[in-house]
Every structure is written in C-alpha cells, then in structure tokens.
Design an enzyme around this catalytic site. Structure first.
Site, PDB file in Angstrom:
ATOM      1  N   GLY A 212       0.834  -1.205   0.000  1.00 52.29           N
ATOM      2  CA  GLY A 212       0.000   0.000   0.000  1.00 52.29           C
ATOM      3  C   GLY A 212       0.859   1.241   0.000  1.00 52.29           C
ATOM      4  O   GLY A 212       2.052   1.173  -0.297  1.00 52.29           O
ATOM      5  N   ASN A 213       0.273   2.384   0.294  1.00 43.07           N
ATOM      6  CA  ASN A 213       1.053   3.623   0.421  1.00 43.07           C
ATOM      7  C   ASN A 213       0.416   4.521   1.468  1.00 43.07           C
ATOM      8  O   ASN A 213      -0.639   4.198   2.012  1.00 43.07           O
ATOM      9  CB  ASN A 213       1.191   4.313  -0.944  1.00 43.07           C
ATOM     10  CG  ASN A 213      -0.150   4.716  -1.520  1.00 43.07           C
ATOM     11  OD1 ASN A 213      -0.860   5.529  -0.944  1.00 43.07           O
ATOM     12  ND2 ASN A 213      -0.525   4.105  -2.645  1.00 43.07           N
ATOM     13  N   HIS A 214       1.070   5.647   1.747  1.00 36.04           N
ATOM     14  CA  HIS A 214       0.645   6.490   2.875  1.00 36.04           C
ATOM     15  C   HIS A 214      -0.440   7.500   2.536  1.00 36.04           C
ATOM     16  O   HIS A 214      -0.720   8.386   3.339  1.00 36.04           O
ATOM     17  CB  HIS A 214       1.853   7.244   3.443  1.00 36.04           C
ATOM     18  CG  HIS A 214       2.816   6.355   4.155  1.00 36.04           C
ATOM     19  ND1 HIS A 214       2.464   5.607   5.248  1.00 36.04           N
ATOM     20  CD2 HIS A 214       4.121   6.068   3.918  1.00 36.04           C
ATOM     21  CE1 HIS A 214       3.497   4.911   5.668  1.00 36.04           C
ATOM     22  NE2 HIS A 214       4.529   5.169   4.872  1.00 36.04           N
ATOM     23  N   ALA A 280      -3.882   7.781  -4.998  1.00 39.85           N
ATOM     24  CA  ALA A 280      -2.494   7.319  -5.161  1.00 39.85           C
ATOM     25  C   ALA A 280      -2.578   5.832  -5.480  1.00 39.85           C
ATOM     26  O   ALA A 280      -2.563   4.976  -4.587  1.00 39.85           O
ATOM     27  CB  ALA A 280      -1.716   7.566  -3.875  1.00 39.85           C
TER      28      ALA A 280
END
Ligand code: CTP
Length: 403
Positions: A212-214, A280
């Site tokens: 995943g990402n932030h 994102a």
C-alpha cells in the site's frame, strides 16, 4: 447538509406583528448551520425583544447607528455589516420598510445596511391585505425586483386585523425552504456530475498482507465535499481510508485494489462531465496472490510484481467531452514530468505536487500545488489547506464551464 450551512445571514427585522415569528426563523437558520446577525428597526422592538434574538443568534443585535448603552460608545458600521453577509433577508418586510428600500430613504441602520450590502437580498413582505395590493406597495415590489432583490411571497390566511387574505408573512420554515431552493438552483456546478478517485489502493500479497502507500485520501475527500457544496453530483471512488462523508450529493464507492478502482471508474465515466483522479494508485501489484498466509522460511524472499492498469490514462483514452484532471507527485524535473503526463494521459489539467515543497504531500493538512493546463500554461499556487486547494481545483472546473 443544508446549503445554508456556513453561510453568513444578515436578518433585517422591521416593525410588523410577524416580527414575533423571527425568533423561530433565527432558530431555523442556526439549525441549518448558518451564522446570523440581526438588525432591527426601532419599531420592530415593540413586537420582539433584542434579548430574545441576540440569545438565539448568539450575536449582539444591531439597531441604532451608535450603541449608547455600551461603555465605550461604539459605532455600528453598516458598511462592514453589509460586506460581512453572504445573504441579507428582510423579514418581516413592512410596507414602510419596502418603500424606504425602493427609494433609498436611509433613516435607520437596517436601510443603511441594505444600501451597503453587495450580497443577494431576499425580503418577506408582511402587511394587511389592502396594503399588500396597494399600487404604492406593488410599485415597491417592482422596483426591488428590478434591483435584483428576491421576493419571498406572502401567504394567504388570517391577518392580525381580523381580516383574511394575502399579506401574511411566509412561515419561517417556508422562508428557509425558499432560500435553500433558490440558493441550490444558483450553485455553479448544479446539474454537473463529477467522478473523483481518492486514497491509496491495497494490492494483496496473501490473505493478510498487502502493498500500500501512505495516502490518507484527504485531498480527494475535500474535493468531493467542495464539489457537492457547489451543487455537483459526485461519485467518489475511494480506496481504503478512515475518512467518511455524509452528503446527499456524494455517492461513495469503496474499493480496495487498483483493479477494483479501475472497474468502478469505468462503470461511471460515461455519465460524468468531469473526472478528477486524486487517488495514489499502486503502479505494481504482486503477480501471484497466495491463497494461504505465506509462512516465513528462506532468509530472502522475492515477490514478483506486475503493472496495474493506469486508470487515468485509460479514462484519457475513452474521453469524449469530459474535463479530465490528474495529479502528479514528483520529486525532480517536476514541470517536465507533469507536462509528459498531460500528453500521455490525455489530460485537460494536471495538479502538480512537488515533494520538494514544504507542506505538500501525504498525510499533511496542507498542499502546495502548481496547475498546468493542456496548453502548458503554468500557474504556481501558494501553500494552502487541502480544503482551499480543493476549492481552487473546482474554480478551474467552474471556469471551464463558463468558457
Ligand atoms: N493514476 C491512475 N492509475 C494508476 C496510476 C496513477 O489513475 N495506475 C493517476 C493518479 O491518480 C494521478 C496520476 O495518475 O492522478 C499520476 O500519478 P503518478 O503516480 O504521479 O504518475 P504515474 O503515471 O504513475 O507515473 P510515475 O509513478 O512514474 O511518476
């Protein structure tokens, strides 16, 4: 949420028996989330007390040009009051006050403020039936309509005189409904449909792990809220995020992976006027997703990744009349990279975030963006809250529809 939420309402009360109903009117404005300041004509204080209205509006009531009872005598600045307001509502509007408004007879604070106000003005007439149809009153209505003021029609029924007929001030709930309907019909994105993507995507490795990402999703959610407050119907395709939104004009489609986001976007893209890709999206995902939890074994472990579909580029391929806006998050050669994305993804506008700018990026409440349009016009913006950036983006959309 009411369209009156957050609006600054200046309520002007003139001297008629219907003034007693303004206590309920102020309550309803406050309940709708509006900020209220009250101006009373001297005569209106015989029908309802300033104390009642200041308590309900949570603000001092203005009535005279000077506050004689204050320790330091203070001038009530009618120009400031007029400029403060998003809308001015005069209720009840007596024949006398309407005539003064129509003729600019500025002998009290209410009329002085009315003449200074730049915002939309609404008035709710209240008088006896013969006064209501007198040519003088009709002439006032005509003049005020020509000034661009809006009449909230009086109702028929029993009047204070004992007679029955037209002239009774509209009920407070009717006034609120009238204002809401009128303001909604004038919203700049009324009737437009906007698709927005928000948040990260999670790409499964096995049943318990993911890549995943932030991204928090805040930027996309702020754009969705701002668009809905401007009257647009919004389809918000959101990856995993803790943000929630409760707005009658926003339909949230929750997704997890890039593939799910892709499918949801393509389901709705054909019916929208604008698409804004603020998500994102993961660029790669594990090629094989293990069906069982992967046990630790070897010291080194390699996961083979494959490209996800570029959602925005695929929308660019399908684009007909849609206004397509993308984001670019860059760390170097920002402008050149962003221009490349405009061409590659067939965009109308790109919102560039540079991680070199303080205050921009993931998990922050602020953002510093540069707009670049398809003709490569570059417009750097100040560091702002994400809400303000959302408003800037939607101003670009509004400008596009006003071209
Ligand atoms: N985007 C998308 N689908 C993807 C990847 C990105 O819709 N699979 C969208 C993002 O929502 C954003 C824009 O494309 O609006 C730019 O994303 P970014 O990651 O900055 O660009 P990429 O095209 O992925 O290029 P790179 O990562 O190489 O910079």
């Amino acid at each position: 949420m009411s369209v009156l939420s957050g609006k600054k309402v200046l309520l002007g009360i003139s001297g008629g028996i219907a003034a007693y109903k303004t206590a309920s009117l102020v309550r309803l404005f406050i309940k709708a989330g509006a900020h209220v300041q009250v101006i009373m004509t001297p005569a209106s204080k015989d029908f309802v007390t300033p104390l009642t209205l200041s308590t309900l509006s949570k603000n001092p009531v203005h009535s005279t040009f000077f506050n004689q009872d204050e320790e330091n005598e203070k001038w009530n600045n009618h120009v400031e009051l007029g400029l403060w307001a998003d809308l001015m509502v005069i209720a009840p509007a007596t024949a006398n006050t309407l005539s003064k408004m129509a003729n600019g007879s500025c002998d009290n604070l209410l009329i002085a403020t009315y003449l200074s106000a730049k915002c939309p003005v609404y008035f709710a007439p209240a008088m006896d039936l013969d006064m209501y149809i007198h040519p003088s009153t009709v002439a006032s209505f005509k003049a005020l309509k020509e000034f661009g003021n809006n009449i909230i029609p009086a109702e028929s029924g029993e009047l204070a005189s004992g007679l029955s007929g037209e002239g009774r001030m509209a009920e407070p709930s009717t006034i609120i409904r009238f204002l809401e309907a009128d303001l909604e019909s004038k919203l700049p994105l009324k009737g437009k449909k906007i698709l927005i993507t928000a948040g990260p995507t999670y790409e499964a490795i096995d049943p318990v792990r993911f890549i995943g990402n932030h991204s928090s999703g805040k930027m996309g959610f702020d754009i969705a809220k701002s668009a809905a407050n401007l009257g647009a119907s919004v389809i918000l395709v959101a990856g995993p995020t803790h943000f929630k939104v409760d707005h009658s004009l926003i339909k949230v489609i929750n997704v997890v992976s890039a593939q799910e986001m892709y499918e949801a976007c393509h389901q709705y893209f054909g019916e929208v006027d604008v698409a804004i890709a603020a998500a994102a999206v993961a660029d790669y995902r594990p090629k094989n997703v293990a069906t069982q939890k992967i046990k630790k074994a070897a010291d080194n472990f390699v996961i083979e990744l494959e490209k996800t579909k570029d959602i925005l580029a695929s929308l660019g391929d399908r684009k007909k009349n849609q206004f397509l806006i993308g984001f670019a998050l860059e760390t170097e050669n920002e402008i050149e990279n962003a221009k490349g994305k405009i061409q590659k993804k067939n965009l109308d506008l790109i919102v560039l975030n540079s991680l070199q700018d303080q205050g921009a990026g993931f998990g922050k409440s602020t953002n510093k963006v540069t707009f670049i349009d398809k003709d490569f016009n570059i417009e750097p913006m100040e560091l702002k809250s994400k809400e303000a950036v959302a408003d800037d983006i939607l101003n670009k959309v509004i400008a596009k529809f006003n071209e």
